[in-house]
Scaffold this active site. Structure first.
Site, PDB file in Angstrom:
ATOM      1  CG  HIS A 195      81.997  54.693  59.014  1.00 24.20           C
ATOM      2  ND1 HIS A 195      81.797  53.443  59.527  1.00 24.20           N
ATOM      3  CD2 HIS A 195      81.751  55.552  60.009  1.00 24.20           C
ATOM      4  CE1 HIS A 195      81.448  53.549  60.782  1.00 24.20           C
ATOM      5  NE2 HIS A 195      81.415  54.820  61.107  1.00 24.20           N
ATOM      6  NE  ARG A 298      68.578  61.305  60.303  1.00 24.64           N
ATOM      7  CZ  ARG A 298      69.129  62.061  59.337  1.00 24.64           C
ATOM      8  NH1 ARG A 298      70.091  62.907  59.620  1.00 24.64           N
ATOM      9  NH2 ARG A 298      68.717  61.941  58.087  1.00 24.64           N
ATOM     10  NE  ARG A 334      63.556  61.327  62.695  1.00 26.95           N
ATOM     11  CZ  ARG A 334      64.276  60.887  61.665  1.00 26.95           C
ATOM     12  NH1 ARG A 334      63.876  61.125  60.433  1.00 26.95           N
ATOM     13  NH2 ARG A 334      65.393  60.234  61.867  1.00 26.95           N
ATOM     14  CD  GLU A 426      60.316  59.541  57.076  1.00 24.82           C
ATOM     15  OE1 GLU A 426      61.489  59.634  56.690  1.00 24.82           O
ATOM     16  OE2 GLU A 426      60.022  59.296  58.259  1.00 24.82           O
ATOM     17  CG  ASN A 449      67.684  60.754  53.289  1.00 24.10           C
ATOM     18  OD1 ASN A 449      68.018  61.452  52.359  1.00 24.10           O
ATOM     19  ND2 ASN A 449      68.096  60.963  54.524  1.00 24.10           N
ATOM     20  CG  ASP A 450      63.056  56.662  54.970  1.00 23.39           C
ATOM     21  OD1 ASP A 450      63.566  55.622  54.510  1.00 23.39           O
ATOM     22  OD2 ASP A 450      63.241  57.052  56.128  1.00 23.39           O
ATOM     23  CB  CYS A 497      64.856  67.412  57.250  1.00 22.40           C
ATOM     24  SG  CYS A 497      63.699  66.062  57.465  1.00 22.40           S
TER      25      CYS A 497
HETATM   26  C1  PEP Z   1      64.667  60.994  55.469  1.00 22.48           C
HETATM   27  O1  PEP Z   1      64.142  59.891  55.382  1.00 22.48           O
HETATM   28  O2  PEP Z   1      64.883  61.742  54.488  1.00 22.48           O
HETATM   29  C2  PEP Z   1      65.086  61.515  56.780  1.00 22.48           C
HETATM   30  C3  PEP Z   1      65.482  62.761  56.929  1.00 22.48           C
HETATM   31  O3  PEP Z   1      65.098  60.671  57.823  1.00 22.48           O
HETATM   32  P1  PEP Z   1      66.182  59.503  58.038  1.00 22.48           P
HETATM   33  O4  PEP Z   1      67.287  59.714  57.030  1.00 22.48           O
HETATM   34  O5  PEP Z   1      66.632  59.626  59.438  1.00 22.48           O
HETATM   35  O6  PEP Z   1      65.377  58.274  57.775  1.00 22.48           O
HETATM   36 MG    MG Z   2      63.421  58.867  57.123  1.00 22.50          MG
END
Ligand code: PEP
Ligand code: MG
Length: 569
Positions: A195, A298, A334, A426, A449-450, A497
């Site tokens: 947060h 999302r 998505r 990802e 991110n993943d 993304c």
């Molecule tokens: C990611 O994994 O980079 C992604 C954009 O999806 P999320 O963060 O929603 O898992």
């Molecule tokens: Mg992801």
């Protein structure tokens, strides 16, 4: 020490920088939380009603105060304050407190006991629900301080500009922040998705999280220099040098504020800048920025508290709010990425040993294909109802695709409904198999991110592992390069993304690797666009080479900075 995110080198502490900007000011620690009471003496039967009233008044006062602050705040900050006030009024929590008081415990102790019970419940639920335990502790402490007539824990009263230090910040504290006075934030805990980080991004206050316990040595009143991009806290900075760095940073911020799209490098190489959104209101917010469309909607975040799957019509209504915000531009929707850290009650697996490696994303649809086809029907309906055509394409992508079979299976279902089909890259396997996956698809989007979490085998939610869950890790960049190379070979557009797209310096690397579009929180886009405008495409390519060749994430950042600075001399 190279490539380790937290620590101290020559009085420079290090954490994870989440909002860029350099600031030099006195540190101030947050007003401490109250000491928690023990069970104490039993309250006599005849006094219990009065004790209950004492609690009710305290809870009312705290809730009213939070709501008043909410009325003076905007956007997510106002929502956070309202939600925290809502927790003080939560019937279940209040009932648990009343039970304690009825049983003869003082109000203060009853608050502690009730909160402890709820914290265990939230922690057992895991994921985003577990993250709400900070809010629970926050309301507990505010109500206890009120009951005792003590100063409200949280933001202290300050006269001039300060940098706020805390172990962790409650959402209510961050949301109430006056950014003319609190010019920087540093927290021992938290992570890039906490947060604190989200609100700091919204308020655009330089912010560093997950520093580790080293910051405990910093005293209130001590002058510190923080760099929110580097994640550094310098306790020994030379005042004149520090002031110059702050002036440079403010000048850069002004340049960013003036930046106008569309994004391109100095020599005109175009990169599409798109927004990550989660509902109609974030999409409308994005439409007021330089975003050229939506690169990641999302959808699962619309349904985090839905216990029943919304009907096709209900879903279409939700999706059309996002599509309507960009009536003439590309929107990438998505399909549900439920599971793991985003439990959607009607779509998530109950108990899994390893939810991040479990049945999440597209994998859910294997056992429940109707869930996916109904969602695709709803997306197609929303697009049709709005009359979206070629100029405003509706692209759909699946999360967590790992094989060519999954890509084809998903793409066929999209095309049956006239939707443009894509997949997220990802899972490392998807990048490695790009040559087999891309022929089935119209586009791909890299979820850094993943991709980082799975490449580095490091939980993206763990503050201890923030040095590994860093998209600057050359291992991750090499997978991105491979994906871009295959994208060029198959003429398949490649976007990014994940949070990496919000990092201006990394955006130069991604551009050099051949990424066609970058999608990030809309508030982050101007900084990315302004950075790209300062470099030419050749420099981006050199930056990419330097980053790929680095030994670790820290070295990659340093090498890219050097490449870019060399062109500015
Ligand atoms: C990611 O994994 O980079 C992604 C954009 O999806 P999320 O963060 O929603 O898992
Ligand atoms: Mg992801």
């Amino acid at each position: 020490m190279a490539d380790v995110n937290q620590g101290t080198v020559n009085d420079v502490l290090k954490g994870t920088g989440v909002v860029g900007g350099v600031r030099y000011a006195s540190a101030v620690w947050i007003t401490p939380r109250p000491e928690l009471p023990q069970a104490g003496e039993v309250v006599a039967e005849e006094n219990r009603e009065a004790e209950q009233q004492r609690f009710d008044i305290a809870a009312e006062t705290v809730s009213k105060r939070l709501l008043e602050r909410s009325a003076h705040a905007e956007g997510p900050a106002a929502e956070v304050l309202k939600a925290t006030a809502g927790m003080v009024n939560d019937r279940g929590w209040r009932k648990a407190v009343a039970k304690g008081v009825k049983g003869g415990h003082p109000a203060e102790y009853s608050v502690v006991a009730a909160t402890t019970k709820f914290i265990s419940m939230f922690e057992a639920a895991g994921g985003v629900i577990a993250e709400r335990t900070t809010d629970l502790r926050d309301i507990r402490d505010r109500v206890i301080a009120e009951l005792r007539g003590e100063e409200e824990p949280g933001l202290p009263d300050v006269e001039g500009q300060v940098i706020l230090f805390a172990d962790d910040l409650s959402p209510a504290d961050t949301a109430a922040l006056d950014t003319d006075l609190f010019v920087g934030l540093v927290t021992e805990l938290g992570g890039p998705t906490s947060h604190t980080a989200i609100i700091a991004r919204q308020l655009n206050v330089p912010c560093i999280v997950a520093t580790g316990a080293g910051i405990k040595d910093v005293k209130s009143g001590e002058k510190v220099l923080i760099d929110g991009a580097l994640g550094t806290i310098d306790r020994n900075a030379d005042e004149a040098e520090a002031m110059k760095l702050v002036a440079d940073s403010l000048e850069k911020a002004a340049r960013i504020a003036e930046w106008k799209g569309p994004a391109q490098t100095k020599d005109g190489h175009r990169v599409q800048l798109l927004a990550n959104v989660q509902d109609g209101s974030t999409a409308v917010q994005a439409a007021n920025t330089e975003a050229e469309g939506v690169g990641l909607f999302r959808t699962e975040l619309c349904f985090l508290s839905a216990t029943q799957e919304p009907s096709v019509d209900e879903q279409a209504e939700v999706y059309s709010k996002v599509l309507a915000a960009f009536p003439e531009s590309k929107v990438v929707v998505r399909s549900l990425d439920a599971g793991s850290d985003k439990p959607v009650p009607f779509a998530s697996m109950a108990d899994e040993m390893n939810p991040a490696l479990g049945v999440r994303g597209l994998r859910i649809a294997r056992g429940n294909v109707d869930l996916l086809t109904r969602q695709l029907d709803a997306i197609a309906k929303a697009a049709d109802d709005l009359g979206r055509g070629e100029e405003a394409p509706t692209w759909v992508m699946a999360p967590m695709v790992a094989t060519a079979y999954e890509a084809k299976w998903f793409a066929d279902m999209c095309r049956e409904r006239g939707l443009v089909a894509g997949a997220m890259i990802e899972v490392p396997a998807a990048s490695l198999m790009a040559d087999k996956i891309m022929p089935h698809l119209d586009f791909v989007s890299i979820g850094t991110n993943d991709l980082t979490q799975y490449t580095m085998a490091a939980d993206r939610m763990s503050p201890e592992l923030a040095y590994l869950t860093d998209p600057w890790q050359p291992a991750v960049l090499r997978l991105i390069k491979h994906t871009c190379d295959e994208g060029q070979r198959f003429d398949t557009p490649v976007g990014v993304c994940g949070e990496a797209a919000a990092d201006p310096l990394l955006a130069t690397v991604l551009t050099g690797l051949g990424v066609n579009s970058l999608s990030a929180a809309s508030t982050a886009l101007a900084a990315v666009g302004a950075q790209l405008a300062e470099v030419d495409f050749e420099t981006c390519k050199k930056a990419a080479e330097a980053a790929l060749d680095a030994e670790g994430a820290t070295e990659a950042r340093a090498a890219v900075r050097e490449v870019i600075e060399a062109t500015q001399k």
